[in-house]
Scaffold this active site. Structure first.
Site, PDB file in Angstrom:
ATOM      1  N   THR A   1     -38.273 -17.953 -66.361  1.00 56.34           N
ATOM      2  CA  THR A   1     -38.471 -16.499 -66.347  1.00 56.34           C
ATOM      3  C   THR A   1     -37.157 -15.854 -66.711  1.00 56.34           C
ATOM      4  OG1 THR A   1     -39.889 -16.820 -64.473  1.00 56.34           O
ATOM      5  CG2 THR A   1     -39.260 -14.563 -64.956  1.00 56.34           C
TER       6      THR A   1
ATOM      7  N   GLU B   1     -46.235 -23.018 -57.043  1.00 58.59           N
ATOM      8  CA  GLU B   1     -45.921 -24.300 -56.419  1.00 58.59           C
ATOM      9  C   GLU B   1     -46.994 -24.633 -55.376  1.00 58.59           C
ATOM     10  OE1 GLU B   1     -41.798 -24.506 -55.179  1.00 58.59           O
ATOM     11  OE2 GLU B   1     -41.245 -23.459 -57.014  1.00 58.59           O
TER      12      GLU B   1
ATOM     13  N   PHE C   1     -46.363  -7.572 -59.478  1.00 57.88           N
ATOM     14  CA  PHE C   1     -47.673  -7.130 -58.964  1.00 57.88           C
ATOM     15  C   PHE C   1     -48.157  -8.048 -57.836  1.00 57.88           C
ATOM     16  CE2 PHE C   1     -50.087  -3.816 -61.408  1.00 57.88           C
ATOM     17  CZ  PHE C   1     -48.979  -3.267 -62.037  1.00 57.88           C
TER      18      PHE C   1
ATOM     19  N   CYS D   1     -39.242 -17.128 -57.214  1.00 54.31           N
ATOM     20  CA  CYS D   1     -39.512 -16.131 -58.259  1.00 54.31           C
ATOM     21  C   CYS D   1     -39.593 -14.682 -57.809  1.00 54.31           C
ATOM     22  CB  CYS D   1     -40.812 -16.490 -58.969  1.00 54.31           C
ATOM     23  SG  CYS D   1     -40.626 -17.893 -60.050  1.00 54.31           S
TER      24      CYS D   1
ATOM     25  N   ARG E   1     -36.771 -22.524 -51.215  1.00 49.59           N
ATOM     26  CA  ARG E   1     -36.028 -21.389 -51.754  1.00 49.59           C
ATOM     27  C   ARG E   1     -36.631 -20.069 -51.271  1.00 49.59           C
ATOM     28  NH1 ARG E   1     -35.752 -23.034 -57.993  1.00 49.59           N
ATOM     29  NH2 ARG E   1     -37.748 -23.940 -57.420  1.00 49.59           N
TER      30      ARG E   1
HETATM   31  C1  UDX Z   1     -45.350 -17.351 -57.883  1.00 51.41           C
HETATM   32  C2  UDX Z   1     -46.505 -16.889 -58.786  1.00 51.41           C
HETATM   33  O1  UDX Z   1     -47.732 -16.978 -58.048  1.00 51.41           O
HETATM   34  C3  UDX Z   1     -46.575 -17.743 -60.037  1.00 51.41           C
HETATM   35  O2  UDX Z   1     -47.585 -17.256 -60.911  1.00 51.41           O
HETATM   36  C4  UDX Z   1     -45.220 -17.701 -60.746  1.00 51.41           C
HETATM   37  O3  UDX Z   1     -45.231 -18.560 -61.872  1.00 51.41           O
HETATM   38  C5  UDX Z   1     -44.096 -18.127 -59.802  1.00 51.41           C
HETATM   39  O4  UDX Z   1     -44.125 -17.321 -58.621  1.00 51.41           O
HETATM   40  P1  UDX Z   1     -44.979 -19.350 -56.176  1.00 51.41           P
HETATM   41  O5  UDX Z   1     -43.800 -18.551 -55.727  1.00 51.41           O
HETATM   42  O6  UDX Z   1     -44.780 -20.784 -56.507  1.00 51.41           O
HETATM   43  O7  UDX Z   1     -45.640 -18.678 -57.473  1.00 51.41           O
HETATM   44  O8  UDX Z   1     -46.128 -19.299 -55.046  1.00 51.41           O
HETATM   45  P2  UDX Z   1     -47.168 -18.173 -54.573  1.00 51.41           P
HETATM   46  O9  UDX Z   1     -48.444 -18.841 -54.265  1.00 51.41           O
HETATM   47  O10 UDX Z   1     -47.227 -17.032 -55.493  1.00 51.41           O
HETATM   48  O11 UDX Z   1     -46.543 -17.694 -53.180  1.00 51.41           O
HETATM   49  C6  UDX Z   1     -45.353 -16.941 -53.094  1.00 51.41           C
HETATM   50  C7  UDX Z   1     -45.137 -16.495 -51.659  1.00 51.41           C
HETATM   51  O12 UDX Z   1     -46.103 -15.530 -51.284  1.00 51.41           O
HETATM   52  C8  UDX Z   1     -45.248 -17.619 -50.630  1.00 51.41           C
HETATM   53  O13 UDX Z   1     -44.247 -17.480 -49.654  1.00 51.41           O
HETATM   54  C9  UDX Z   1     -46.624 -17.422 -50.034  1.00 51.41           C
HETATM   55  O14 UDX Z   1     -46.749 -17.920 -48.727  1.00 51.41           O
HETATM   56  C10 UDX Z   1     -46.720 -15.912 -50.062  1.00 51.41           C
HETATM   57  N1  UDX Z   1     -48.113 -15.435 -50.048  1.00 51.41           N
HETATM   58  C11 UDX Z   1     -48.940 -15.724 -51.094  1.00 51.41           C
HETATM   59  C12 UDX Z   1     -48.562 -14.664 -48.982  1.00 51.41           C
HETATM   60  O15 UDX Z   1     -47.815 -14.377 -48.023  1.00 51.41           O
HETATM   61  N2  UDX Z   1     -49.861 -14.215 -49.003  1.00 51.41           N
HETATM   62  C13 UDX Z   1     -50.717 -14.490 -50.022  1.00 51.41           C
HETATM   63  O16 UDX Z   1     -51.874 -14.027 -49.956  1.00 51.41           O
HETATM   64  C14 UDX Z   1     -50.242 -15.261 -51.093  1.00 51.41           C
HETATM   65  P1  ADP Z   2     -37.134 -24.141 -61.607  1.00 50.89           P
HETATM   66  O1  ADP Z   2     -37.829 -23.857 -60.310  1.00 50.89           O
HETATM   67  O2  ADP Z   2     -37.002 -22.909 -62.471  1.00 50.89           O
HETATM   68  O3  ADP Z   2     -37.686 -25.300 -62.352  1.00 50.89           O
HETATM   69  P2  ADP Z   2     -34.945 -25.789 -60.631  1.00 50.89           P
HETATM   70  O4  ADP Z   2     -33.656 -25.350 -60.003  1.00 50.89           O
HETATM   71  O5  ADP Z   2     -35.927 -26.564 -59.807  1.00 50.89           O
HETATM   72  O6  ADP Z   2     -35.602 -24.468 -61.238  1.00 50.89           O
HETATM   73  O7  ADP Z   2     -34.642 -26.673 -61.932  1.00 50.89           O
HETATM   74  C1  ADP Z   2     -33.768 -26.334 -62.946  1.00 50.89           C
HETATM   75  C2  ADP Z   2     -33.078 -27.617 -63.441  1.00 50.89           C
HETATM   76  O8  ADP Z   2     -32.323 -27.301 -64.610  1.00 50.89           O
HETATM   77  C3  ADP Z   2     -32.081 -28.230 -62.440  1.00 50.89           C
HETATM   78  O9  ADP Z   2     -32.456 -29.569 -62.151  1.00 50.89           O
HETATM   79  C4  ADP Z   2     -30.721 -28.173 -63.172  1.00 50.89           C
HETATM   80  O10 ADP Z   2     -29.902 -29.289 -62.921  1.00 50.89           O
HETATM   81  C5  ADP Z   2     -31.169 -28.135 -64.624  1.00 50.89           C
HETATM   82  N1  ADP Z   2     -30.154 -27.567 -65.549  1.00 50.89           N
HETATM   83  C6  ADP Z   2     -29.487 -26.404 -65.430  1.00 50.89           C
HETATM   84  N2  ADP Z   2     -28.670 -26.207 -66.496  1.00 50.89           N
HETATM   85  C7  ADP Z   2     -28.832 -27.269 -67.320  1.00 50.89           C
HETATM   86  C8  ADP Z   2     -28.273 -27.641 -68.598  1.00 50.89           C
HETATM   87  N3  ADP Z   2     -27.410 -26.867 -69.222  1.00 50.89           N
HETATM   88  N4  ADP Z   2     -28.656 -28.820 -69.125  1.00 50.89           N
HETATM   89  C9  ADP Z   2     -29.562 -29.606 -68.491  1.00 50.89           C
HETATM   90  N5  ADP Z   2     -30.131 -29.305 -67.308  1.00 50.89           N
HETATM   91  C10 ADP Z   2     -29.777 -28.151 -66.714  1.00 50.89           C
END
Ligand code: UDX
Ligand code: ADP
Length: 475
Positions: A135, A175, A232, A282, A352
């Protein structure tokens, strides 16, 4: 130019790069997919024989790794080699919020994206499609383009006949459900200004995704759509969480309210679970970035509007630690509390921005002794998140807060005054209440921040129960 993609390289073997490349490899068995990363330890874990040691826990992931690793899916630190062989390169590196300098605390730190782009510009050969997966702020593609083309423009430099095409292909997986989201996405978004490059990426996805799910836009609309989708979604959670507090004081029930409003198709039923606040890598980062962009363009009202989504999220976390302390007679000094769940949601080992971090820190600050159990999060990760070493044994003579890792629910409940549910793991729905309640100290409490709804069973064992958004008080 008409491309057939034979060799893909993905820079970044994290929560996005790892699962998304695994699903591409699984569906495009004639394409070689190399996932590269700087982090040798992470790559070693991706290559580990014992699939329970993969660096990322996602339901369904290890089965795909078992099927494709060593066949057309490879994990390595040989960045130069795999960039030079690839005809399509995904950038999936981390893009956290900037900690220093202009835009600190709001803007996205692009240093890893920049470093990856420089490597591509150094090593890529011939025609290469570069795909933004991370992103990114709107118009980052422009930055990437400039870096990539810097090498080709230099006189007297062997530029390997380089020609770059940039696409934005933001990933919408969540996730915990990543594999299913990747296999059955609501949509695939491809932003770009070169039709052949767009078609090349489309041809990868059409191996398993219906063409009518593939949306094509310009680069900037694609980049912005990802930020706005997350804003959103986060806004819905802050909305329902703000109402959970209102339900608690007025005697209404948040689950019933969510059910009633969700039946309106215009509102929809999903993403209306109140909880301890949203976490994950995110939502916070993307809203901060949106706020930054709005301020940059002088849209202060828009910036303030989205900032409130974050304020409610912080308030919800603080509200929960405060009410736990209040219910436990105004003090938690020396009290043992069982923390159940530390990841930011179920079915992931990712912590995270997990609300558990702030809530645990607050309780420790107030002098509590926490027994933390999570089925997938390791104690080393918790230690890093709390910025506090795990205690070997609790010091009963000290008023300082401490924490210890528990290897199961029973162990975490020993001498505890309260069970605090912070993640909605399935195994928390089948607790042996007799067993647990015998281990605890009276009067004992349950704080259910995830609407797991344990009241019926647990009430039989004399628990006082607080449930998020629940106006009635069980005791
Ligand atoms: C989010 C977006 O959903 C995904 O599309 C984007 O690519 C990355 O960010 P993620 O953060 O992995 O994904 O999980 P998500 O299911 O969205 O949950 C985010 C947080 O919101 C979690 O802490 C979850 O527990 C919380 N959540 C989610 C609520 O508290 N209530 C809900 O109804 C849904
Ligand atoms: P995401 O949730 O966006 O996938 P992560 O932190 O889990 O983020 O993963 C990002 C990965 O990118 C890490 O494992 C990090 O070591 C790797 N990374 C960052 N910079 C570079 C780079 N310049 N070359 C190769 N790998 C990289």
């Amino acid at each position: 130019m008409n491309y057939q993609i034979k060799n893909i390289c993905c820079i970044g073997a994290g929560y996005v790069g790892g699962p998304s490349m695994a699903v591409i490899a699984d569906n495009c068995t004639n394409t070689i997919v190399n996932v590269v990363d700087l982090n040798q330890e992470r790559i070693d874990l991706w290559n580990s024989k014992d699939l329970s040691n993969l660096p990322i826990y996602e339901p369904g992931l290890k089965e795909i790794i078992k099927r494709r690793r060593g066949k057309n899916l490879f994990f390595s630190t040989e960045i130069k080699k795999h960039i030079s062989e690839a005809d399509m390169i995904f950038i999936s590196v981390n893009t956290p919020t900037k900690l220093k300098g202009i835009g600190a605390g709001e803007a996205i730190d692009l240093k890893w994206v920049e470093a990856s782009s420089r490597k591509i510009s150094q090593y890529a050969k011939g025609k290469t499609i570069v795909v933004e997966k991370s992103t990114l702020p709107v118009r980052t593609a422009e930055t990437i383009k400039n870096i990539l083309n810097s090498n080709t423009k230099k006189p007297n430099v062997d530029s390997n006949n380089q020609e770059f095409y940039i696409l934005s292909n933001p990933e919408f997986l969540a996730e915990g459900t990543a594999i299913n989201d990747l296999e059955n996405p609501d949509r695939i978004l491809i932003g770009g200004d070169n039709n052949n490059a767009i078609q090349a990426l489309e041809s990868i996805y059409s191996n398993w995704i219906n063409k009518d799910k593939i949306i094509k836009t310009d680069l900037w609309s694609a980049e912005l759509s990802k930020l706005i989708a997350n804003a959103f979604l986060a806004q819905r959670i802050s909305s329902i969480n703000s109402i959970s507090a209102l339900c608690e004081v007025t005697g209404a029930n948040i689950k019933e309210v969510a059910n009633a409003i969700g039946k309106d198709k215009r509102i929809g039923e999903l993403f209306l679970n109140s909880g301890p606040g949203f976490g994950g890598s995110c939502f916070k980062k993307d809203i901060l970035n949106l706020v930054y962009i709005c301020k940059y363009y002088g849209l202060h009202e828009t910036a303030n509007y989205w900032q409130q989504v974050l304020e409610i999220n912080k308030w919800q976390q603080e509200r929960i630690s405060n009410l736990i302390i209040n219910k436990l007679f105004g003090t938690v000094v020396g009290k043992r509390l069982s923390i159940l769940g530390f990841s930011f949601k179920k079915n992931t080992n990712d912590t995270r921005e997990s609300p558990a971090i702030k809530i645990c820190k607050d309780l420790i600050e107030e002098g509590a002794k926490l027994n933390i159990y999570d089925p997938k999060v390791k104690s080393k990760v918790i230690e890093k998140d709390l910025n506090l070493k795990e205690s070997i044994d609790f010091d009963n003579n000290s008023e300082l807060g401490e924490w210890r890792f528990a290897s199961n629910i029973e162990e975490s409940a020993v001498d505890a005054d309260a069970l605090i549910f912070l993640t909605e793991w399935e195994e928390f729905r089948s607790i042996n209440w007799q067993n647990i309640s015998n281990k605890m100290r009276d009067p004992k409490w349950i704080f259910d921040t995830r609407s797991i709804d344990l009241s019926k069973e647990a009430q039989k064992f004399g628990f006082n129960i607080w449930m998020i958004g629940e106006g009635k008080n069980y005791s």
